[in-house]
Scaffold this motif. Structure first.
Motif, mmCIF file in Angstrom:
data_model
loop_
_atom_site.group_PDB
_atom_site.id
_atom_site.type_symbol
_atom_site.label_atom_id
_atom_site.label_comp_id
_atom_site.label_asym_id
_atom_site.label_seq_id
_atom_site.Cartn_x
_atom_site.Cartn_y
_atom_site.Cartn_z
ATOM 1 N N ARG A 1 126.917 25.910 -9.236
ATOM 2 C CA ARG A 1 126.915 27.364 -9.040
ATOM 3 C C ARG A 1 125.800 28.023 -9.846
ATOM 4 O O ARG A 1 125.137 28.947 -9.374
ATOM 5 C CB ARG A 1 128.267 27.951 -9.459
ATOM 6 C CG ARG A 1 129.375 27.632 -8.491
ATOM 7 C CD ARG A 1 130.711 28.164 -8.934
ATOM 8 N NE ARG A 1 130.642 29.581 -9.244
ATOM 9 C CZ ARG A 1 131.350 30.159 -10.196
ATOM 10 N NH1 ARG A 1 132.174 29.450 -10.934
ATOM 11 N NH2 ARG A 1 131.263 31.449 -10.419
ATOM 12 N N HIS B 1 122.466 27.137 -8.246
ATOM 13 C CA HIS B 1 122.338 27.864 -6.983
ATOM 14 C C HIS B 1 122.020 29.339 -7.240
ATOM 15 O O HIS B 1 121.247 29.958 -6.499
ATOM 16 C CB HIS B 1 123.618 27.724 -6.161
ATOM 17 C CG HIS B 1 123.499 28.285 -4.788
ATOM 18 N ND1 HIS B 1 123.764 29.600 -4.504
ATOM 19 C CD2 HIS B 1 123.121 27.710 -3.619
ATOM 20 C CE1 HIS B 1 123.578 29.818 -3.226
ATOM 21 N NE2 HIS B 1 123.185 28.674 -2.660
ATOM 22 N N LEU C 1 118.668 20.555 -5.044
ATOM 23 C CA LEU C 1 119.866 21.151 -5.642
ATOM 24 C C LEU C 1 120.687 20.130 -6.420
ATOM 25 O O LEU C 1 121.109 20.381 -7.549
ATOM 26 C CB LEU C 1 120.703 21.803 -4.541
ATOM 27 C CG LEU C 1 121.892 22.628 -4.979
ATOM 28 C CD1 LEU C 1 121.433 23.838 -5.776
ATOM 29 C CD2 LEU C 1 122.703 23.060 -3.786
#
Length: 184
Positions: free
Chosen positions: A134, A137, A146
């Motif tokens: 999170r 991101h 990622l």
């Protein structure tokens, strides 16, 4: 039905005289006999309602514990980011969330407590990785990707206190699974 009237049928109104009977002497009790209610008399067991023995379903227990691992890890990972430093102590809650269905449904099996320990540590790892995912991101992934950035930030953010939380998850998962399985 009517009650008889004293003296109407020729009987007198005086109470009847007492009648005496003779009783033969009782034979002596056998040797070692203890009369009921006397000290030393064994007390019969009270009738108890028998409960049906629980059916142990290890496959259902493992599947439920895997689902609890996934849900617990995601709940841990989606907690507010500002509380990330204080969430480590929830490792015992994750261990309990996993140990309850694993021990109750699986029964007293020797394989389930170590599995509960591994699943509790896995839930903690999944929660930490979700937190870092999170965060990466939100910051925007780098050129490496990622997943790579998430693992790199997780590895860079590891502290000695995190190892203590993993130890709490391992020990708590093992002990709580063992105790919930042994409980009647």
């Amino acid at each position: 039905m009517t009650a008889p009237i004293p003296g109407a049928d020729g009987q007198s109104a005086q109470p009847p005289a007492a009648q005496h009977y003779t009783v033969a002497a009782l034979p002596p009790p056998p040797e070692g006999y203890i009369a009921p209610g006397m000290p030393g008399t064994p007390v019969p067991d009270a009738p108890t309602r028998r409960r049906a023995a629980p059916r142990h379903r290890p496959t259902t227990a493992i599947l439920t514990a895997l689902l609890a691992t996934l849900l617990g890890g995601l709940a841990y990972g989606f907690a507010p980011l500002r509380a990330a430093d204080t969430l480590g102590w929830l490792a015992i809650a994750l261990a309990g969330l996993i140990a309850l269905p694993l021990g109750r449904l699986g029964g007293p099996s020797r394989a389930l407590p170590p599995l509960g320990a591994l699943l509790a540590a896995t839930a903690l790892l999944l929660g930490q990785l979700t937190q870092h995912l999170r965060q990466v991101h939100a910051d925007g992934p780098g050129p490496a990707g990622l997943l790579h950035d998430t693992l790199a930030t997780w590895h860079a953010d590891l502290r000695p206190l995190d190892l203590a939380f993993y130890a709490i998850a391992l020990i708590g998962g093992h002990l709580l699974t063992h105790r919930t399985a042994a409980r009647p």
